[in-house]
Design a protein around this motif. Structure first.
Motif, PDB file in Angstrom:
ATOM      1  N   ARG A 239      59.481 -16.414  -5.064  1.00 51.39           N
ATOM      2  CA  ARG A 239      59.167 -15.427  -5.627  1.00 51.39           C
ATOM      3  C   ARG A 239      59.397 -14.842  -4.969  1.00 51.39           C
ATOM      4  O   ARG A 239      57.712 -15.543  -3.831  1.00 51.39           O
ATOM      5  CB  ARG A 239      58.134 -14.964  -7.050  1.00 51.39           C
TER       6      ARG A 239
ATOM      7  N   HIS B 217      55.999 -11.217  -3.073  1.00 50.18           N
ATOM      8  CA  HIS B 217      55.095 -10.671  -3.696  1.00 50.18           C
ATOM      9  C   HIS B 217      54.853  -9.201  -2.945  1.00 50.18           C
ATOM     10  O   HIS B 217      53.709  -8.745  -2.045  1.00 50.18           O
ATOM     11  CB  HIS B 217      53.344 -11.427  -3.467  1.00 50.18           C
TER      12      HIS B 217
ATOM     13  N   ARG C 113      61.176 -10.332  -6.638  1.00 49.34           N
ATOM     14  CA  ARG C 113      59.656  -9.696  -6.422  1.00 49.34           C
ATOM     15  C   ARG C 113      59.336 -10.096  -8.467  1.00 49.34           C
ATOM     16  O   ARG C 113      58.132 -11.067  -8.211  1.00 49.34           O
ATOM     17  CB  ARG C 113      60.072  -8.751  -7.054  1.00 49.34           C
TER      18      ARG C 113
ATOM     19  N   ASP D 114      52.530 -22.050  -2.489  1.00 48.37           N
ATOM     20  CA  ASP D 114      51.697 -20.226  -2.570  1.00 48.37           C
ATOM     21  C   ASP D 114      51.470 -19.945  -1.295  1.00 48.37           C
ATOM     22  O   ASP D 114      50.520 -20.899  -0.442  1.00 48.37           O
ATOM     23  CB  ASP D 114      50.468 -19.983  -3.332  1.00 48.37           C
TER      24      ASP D 114
END
Length: 321
Positions: free
Chosen positions: A186, A188, A216, A254
């Motif tokens: 994903r 951002h 997204r 992340d």
């Protein structure tokens, strides 16, 4: 002088921890071992070679700091006020200089700081004027720090004695413990830079909406082939750029950065001793071919100023629900 250095950090309750191996060559990340996280409980989440010597012959930039200008420069040409400079073309099929050319940082020996501690290490390299085709006597510094038991912070810095260009990034290949196709990804972000047949940006910024690159929302990578530049906000503040997760191992990564862009590469060019698509690169950096693209954020560095960028790799454990 050791060629490999280890930093580690453990949570206050000693249930979780992280161990990172760092190498002098290329100021590279050789290992990120997570302890007490996910289903495997002890797992290395980056691709690496079995021995330090293997990095001497590495064609894949494995875990390296890439630069002085990461990504591609069309025809290896950099035009500055002081003249036009030629960088060795090391992607001949596309006539590009890639990741600093043949003499890029990935093959340079960095000097470790003697003041390192158990949770951090600073590596530096002096680059003489024109030694790699780029102008300026430059000092490049990479500082790795484990800010907690689940996060690796990478701080890049550079100075110069004459006008030059700088774009530093890390080129680790991440794999959270399974087939890349089974990972979910994903961004951002909202935009990307379309490229031509030479993988050089055409100079425009396009919306991800409706494109094959629209990650997204969480999407399984499957057979998606990515080697694209995603665009971040322009405020140079630390922000979350992308996330990667694998439910089989209950791990998530992340990527946070102050950089203006993120190059995402699914490792389709990897060969033995690895396999194609064995890992994914999430390269926080400036825009590709920035020296030749007046509409892109500048990567020019002048005397008296310091280039500084930060990227954080943060790992979390997914719940069963």
């Amino acid at each position: 002088m050791s060629n490999r250095h280890t930093i580690s950090q453990t949570s206050p309750d000693a249930r979780r921890g992280i161990t990172v191996d760092l190498l002098n060559r290329g100021a590279a990340i050789g290992r990120i071992q997570l302890h007490g996280m996910g289903r495997q409980r002890d797992i290395d989440v980056v691709l690496g070679y079995a021995s330090t010597e293997d990095y001497d012959r590495d064609p894949f930039y494995l875990g390296s700091t890439v630069g002085p200008v990461a990504n591609r420069i069309a025809d290896g040409k950099v035009a500055l006020a002081s003249g036009t400079f030629s960088i060795g073309i090391n992607e001949p099929s596309r006539s590009n200089a890639l990741h600093g050319g043949e003499l890029g940082l990935h093959q340079q020996l960095f000097q470790p700081s003697p003041t390192s501690d158990a949770q951090s290490l600073t590596l530096s390299r002096q680059l003489p004027h024109l030694s790699d085709g780029f102008p300026g006597n430059r000092l490049v510094t990479v500082r790795y720090e484990l800010t907690d038991a689940t996060s690796l912070q990478c701080d890049f810095a550079a100075t110069t004695d004459r006008e030059t260009v700088i774009n530093l990034a890390n080129h680790a290949y991440f794999n959270l413990g399974g087939r890349l196709a089974d990972h979910e990804f994903r961004t951002h972000l909202e935009h990307f830079t379309p490229v031509n047949e030479q993988s050089i940006p055409i100079g425009t910024i396009a919306s991800l909406v409706g494109s094959e690159l629209d990650f997204r929302q969480w999407r399984r990578l499957g057979d998606s082939v990515l080697d694209h530049n995603f665009v971040l906000r322009k405020d140079n503040k630390l922000q979350k750029a992308a996330s990667l997760r694998l439910h089989d191992t209950q791990l998530q990564l992340d990527v946070l950065t102050t950089q203006p862009a993120l190059q995402v590469y699914t490792g389709d060019g990897l060969t033995a001793p690895f396999s194609a698509r064995a890992g994914i690169c999430l390269e926080a950096q400036a825009f590709p071919d920035a020296p030749n693209q007046p509409g892109f954020p500048s990567i020019v560095l002048t005397p008296g100023r310091t280039y500084r960028q930060r990227t954080i790799y943060r790992f979390t454990e997914l719940s069963d629900h």
